[in-house]
Design a protein around this motif. Structure first.
Motif, PDB file in Angstrom:
ATOM      1  N   ALA A  64       9.434  -8.089  12.766  1.00  0.00           N
ATOM      2  CA  ALA A  64      10.778  -7.527  12.967  1.00  0.00           C
ATOM      3  C   ALA A  64      11.717  -8.004  11.858  1.00  0.00           C
ATOM      4  O   ALA A  64      12.525  -7.224  11.337  1.00  0.00           O
ATOM      5  N   HIS A  65      11.581  -9.273  11.482  1.00  0.00           N
ATOM      6  CA  HIS A  65      12.461  -9.788  10.431  1.00  0.00           C
ATOM      7  C   HIS A  65      12.243  -9.063   9.098  1.00  0.00           C
ATOM      8  O   HIS A  65      13.189  -8.807   8.363  1.00  0.00           O
ATOM      9  N   ASN A  66      10.989  -8.710   8.809  1.00  0.00           N
ATOM     10  CA  ASN A  66      10.736  -7.946   7.577  1.00  0.00           C
ATOM     11  C   ASN A  66      11.398  -6.576   7.633  1.00  0.00           C
ATOM     12  O   ASN A  66      11.805  -6.025   6.615  1.00  0.00           O
ATOM     13  N   ARG A  96      21.882 -11.281  21.375  1.00  0.00           N
ATOM     14  CA  ARG A  96      21.937 -12.539  20.627  1.00  0.00           C
ATOM     15  C   ARG A  96      21.069 -12.440  19.380  1.00  0.00           C
ATOM     16  O   ARG A  96      20.059 -11.726  19.379  1.00  0.00           O
ATOM     17  N   THR A  97      21.472 -13.138  18.354  1.00  0.00           N
ATOM     18  CA  THR A  97      20.656 -13.137  17.134  1.00  0.00           C
ATOM     19  C   THR A  97      20.953 -14.370  16.293  1.00  0.00           C
ATOM     20  O   THR A  97      22.032 -14.947  16.370  1.00  0.00           O
ATOM     21  N   THR A  98      19.956 -14.749  15.487  1.00  0.00           N
ATOM     22  CA  THR A  98      20.090 -15.918  14.622  1.00  0.00           C
ATOM     23  C   THR A  98      20.577 -15.464  13.245  1.00  0.00           C
ATOM     24  O   THR A  98      19.887 -14.655  12.595  1.00  0.00           O
ATOM     25  N   PRO A  99      21.743 -15.921  12.787  1.00  0.00           N
ATOM     26  CA  PRO A  99      22.192 -15.550  11.436  1.00  0.00           C
ATOM     27  C   PRO A  99      21.102 -15.897  10.416  1.00  0.00           C
ATOM     28  O   PRO A  99      20.555 -17.002  10.434  1.00  0.00           O
ATOM     29  N   ALA A 193      13.702 -25.742  29.204  1.00  0.00           N
ATOM     30  CA  ALA A 193      12.475 -25.868  30.013  1.00  0.00           C
ATOM     31  C   ALA A 193      11.555 -24.657  29.874  1.00  0.00           C
ATOM     32  O   ALA A 193      10.915 -24.246  30.824  1.00  0.00           O
ATOM     33  N   GLU A 194      11.490 -24.116  28.660  1.00  0.00           N
ATOM     34  CA  GLU A 194      10.540 -23.018  28.431  1.00  0.00           C
ATOM     35  C   GLU A 194       9.120 -23.604  28.383  1.00  0.00           C
ATOM     36  O   GLU A 194       8.136 -22.925  28.633  1.00  0.00           O
ATOM     37  N   VAL A 195       9.069 -24.889  27.985  1.00  0.00           N
ATOM     38  CA  VAL A 195       7.826 -25.667  28.090  1.00  0.00           C
ATOM     39  C   VAL A 195       8.180 -26.946  28.847  1.00  0.00           C
ATOM     40  O   VAL A 195       9.365 -27.260  29.014  1.00  0.00           O
ATOM     41  N   ASP A 275      14.620 -10.321  27.420  1.00  0.00           N
ATOM     42  CA  ASP A 275      14.262 -11.286  26.372  1.00  0.00           C
ATOM     43  C   ASP A 275      13.992 -10.581  25.042  1.00  0.00           C
ATOM     44  O   ASP A 275      14.824 -10.605  24.148  1.00  0.00           O
ATOM     45  N   ASP A 276      12.824  -9.947  24.934  1.00  0.00           N
ATOM     46  CA  ASP A 276      12.434  -9.263  23.691  1.00  0.00           C
ATOM     47  C   ASP A 276      11.746  -7.967  24.098  1.00  0.00           C
ATOM     48  O   ASP A 276      10.517  -7.918  24.205  1.00  0.00           O
ATOM     49  N   LYS A 277      12.527  -6.944  24.368  1.00  0.00           N
ATOM     50  CA  LYS A 277      11.933  -5.740  24.969  1.00  0.00           C
ATOM     51  C   LYS A 277      10.930  -5.046  24.053  1.00  0.00           C
ATOM     52  O   LYS A 277      10.045  -4.331  24.528  1.00  0.00           O
TER      53      LYS A 277
HETATM   54  C1  6MZ Z   1      12.835 -18.866  22.346  1.00  0.00           C
HETATM   55  C2  6MZ Z   1      13.099 -16.858  21.266  1.00  0.00           C
HETATM   56  C3  6MZ Z   1      12.344 -16.193  22.267  1.00  0.00           C
HETATM   57  O1  6MZ Z   1      17.357 -14.060  16.550  1.00  0.00           O
HETATM   58  O2  6MZ Z   1      16.029 -12.809  14.857  1.00  0.00           O
HETATM   59  N1  6MZ Z   1      13.451 -15.934  20.362  1.00  0.00           N
HETATM   60  N2  6MZ Z   1      13.338 -18.177  21.320  1.00  0.00           N
HETATM   61  N3  6MZ Z   1      12.090 -18.316  23.331  1.00  0.00           N
HETATM   62  C4  6MZ Z   1      11.818 -16.982  23.324  1.00  0.00           C
HETATM   63  N4  6MZ Z   1      11.000 -16.475  24.293  1.00  0.00           N
HETATM   64  C5  6MZ Z   1       9.808 -15.782  24.011  1.00  0.00           C
HETATM   65  N5  6MZ Z   1      12.303 -14.892  21.960  1.00  0.00           N
HETATM   66  C6  6MZ Z   1      12.990 -14.749  20.798  1.00  0.00           C
HETATM   67  O3  6MZ Z   1      15.457 -12.603  17.296  1.00  0.00           O
HETATM   68  C7  6MZ Z   1      14.206 -13.209  17.187  1.00  0.00           C
HETATM   69  C8  6MZ Z   1      14.334 -14.700  17.345  1.00  0.00           C
HETATM   70  O4  6MZ Z   1      14.806 -15.031  18.668  1.00  0.00           O
HETATM   71  C9  6MZ Z   1      14.219 -16.233  19.124  1.00  0.00           C
HETATM   72  C10 6MZ Z   1      13.278 -16.724  18.021  1.00  0.00           C
HETATM   73  O5  6MZ Z   1      13.964 -17.656  17.219  1.00  0.00           O
HETATM   74  C11 6MZ Z   1      13.002 -15.438  17.242  1.00  0.00           C
HETATM   75  O6  6MZ Z   1      12.654 -15.670  15.904  1.00  0.00           O
HETATM   76  P1  6MZ Z   1      16.638 -12.772  16.227  1.00  0.00           P
HETATM   77  O7  6MZ Z   1      17.480 -11.558  16.444  1.00  0.00           O
END
Ligand code: 6MZ
Length: 335
Positions: A64-66, A96-99, A193-195, A275-277
């Motif tokens: 996705a980042h590429n 939400r997103t990481t700059p 607490a994802e792990v 989360d990540d659809k």
């Molecule tokens: C932790 C997650 C995640 O930020 O580039 N990300 N971090 N747990 C999860 N559960 C599976 N799912 C996604 O979106 C992708 C980034 O979000 C975080 C990770 O850092 C991933 O690289 P953005 O928009």
């Protein structure tokens, strides 16, 4: 109305969606991603329980980042993601997103582009949470935080919070940065607490974030300490649940055994999210359906879940009131 149709029609609130994990195969195609990469991106849905599924998920985000490594593609991706949530009857979205800096785009360009895409649509209310990646070194995270604080001053109505995310097996929770963010008026949500890591969970809960993401290993049934569970339930911090993500990452055994049932049983606040659809091939409709089907939630409970999510959101009081009125009107017609 059949359950699935009900879940589709219910106006929903999405509070935990990572932009780059939310790109659908259709969006990746629009962004000219090679077909082989799209297939790999969706690998998790095809795997039967292998040990390292959580770590594998994190390698998939690179695809996705590429696809979003330029201003134009970041704009298009954001626009498509918002449109897809809208089609799924999501009425309020916290994205939400990481700059991220790329050779042709600075972190500031990246954030500005997403804000532009949010402002240029008028489908739904969208807020932006900016993430700090726990795997990044302190210097890089502090640089990201400074940018977040600057951008928040410019766009206080859109940028509402800071999130801590990234591979939970890597890095640490650096409390000082989040104290600084909170002082600037930003809300805080932490992947927690994802792990299994009782020491870190304790630190996080004592910080009292506004919400926590996942929360898989907090309850003693799943290896959490009694002390942490007591803290968590006493504080009533809303939990962002992501069922399919947890099942596919193999951190919970099945939908039925999902830790969300502890929140349901103890009447603690939770919300349901994707989360990540894209990575997990899901929709918020499906997540509501799975919750109802596997954890025996009634239609009324699903409706209440949407209402509670409004309370837990980072919207303004005025926006919350509007959303609640809309939901109430929907209920009077459909429930
Ligand atoms: C932790 C997650 C995640 O930020 O580039 N990300 N971090 N747990 C999860 N559960 C599976 N799912 C996604 O979106 C992708 C980034 O979000 C975080 C990770 O850092 C991933 O690289 P953005 O928009």
């Amino acid at each position: 109305m059949e359950l699935l149709e009900f879940c589709q029609k219910l106006p929903k609130i999405e509070l935990h969606a990572h932009l780059n994990g939310s790109l659908s195969p259709e969006t990746l195609t629009v962004l000219n991603t090679p077909i082989e990469d799209i297939k790999t991106y969706q690998l998790l849905t095809k795997l039967d329980c292998i040990e390292d599924q959580l770590n594998l998920a994190f390698t998939l985000f690179k695809i996705a980042h590429n696809a979003t490594n330029m201003i134009e593609s970041t704009y298009l991706a954001t626009k498509h993601v918002i449109e897809e949530f809208h089609k799924d009857n999501v009425i309020y979205l916290e994205l939400r997103t990481t700059p991220r800096a790329e050779p042709q785009m600075t972190k500031r360009d990246y954030v500005n582009t997403i804000i532009k895409a949010i402002r240029e649509q008028n489908l739904i209310t969208v807020k932006l949470l900016l993430s700090i990646n726990r795997g990044h070194c302190l210097k890089e995270s502090e640089e990201t935080l400074n940018l977040i604080l600057e951008m928040h001053e410019l766009y206080p109505d859109i940028i509402k919070g800071v999130d801590l995310s990234g591979n939970p097996n890597v890095g640490i929770f650096s409390e000082a940065m989040f104290i600084k963010a909170r002082k600037s008026g930003l809300k805080i949500t932490l992947h927690c607490a994802e792990v299994l890591n009782n020491e870190e969970v304790k630190q996080m809960l004592e910080f009292k974030p506004d919400r926590i993401g996942h929360g898989t290993f907090i309850h003693p049934t799943y290896g959490g300490s009694t002390e942490n569970w007591k803290l968590c339930s006493d504080l009533r911090i809303p939990l962002e649940c992501c069922l399919t993500s947890n099942v596919l990452c193999n951190t919970v055994q099945s939908y039925k055994e999902h830790h969300m049932c502890e929140w349901v049983e103890n009447n603690l606040p939770f919300n349901i999210n994707t989360d990540d659809k894209g990575v997990f091939s899901t929709t918020l409709t499906k997540e509501y359906f799975y919750a109802a089907h596997h954890l025996n939630l009634s239609k009324e409970s699903l409706y209440n879940c949407s209402c509670i999510a409004i309370d837990s959101s980072f919207a303004s009081e005025e926006e919350k009131l509007k959303l609640k009125t809309y939901l109430k009107e929907w209920k009077d017609k459909h429930l």
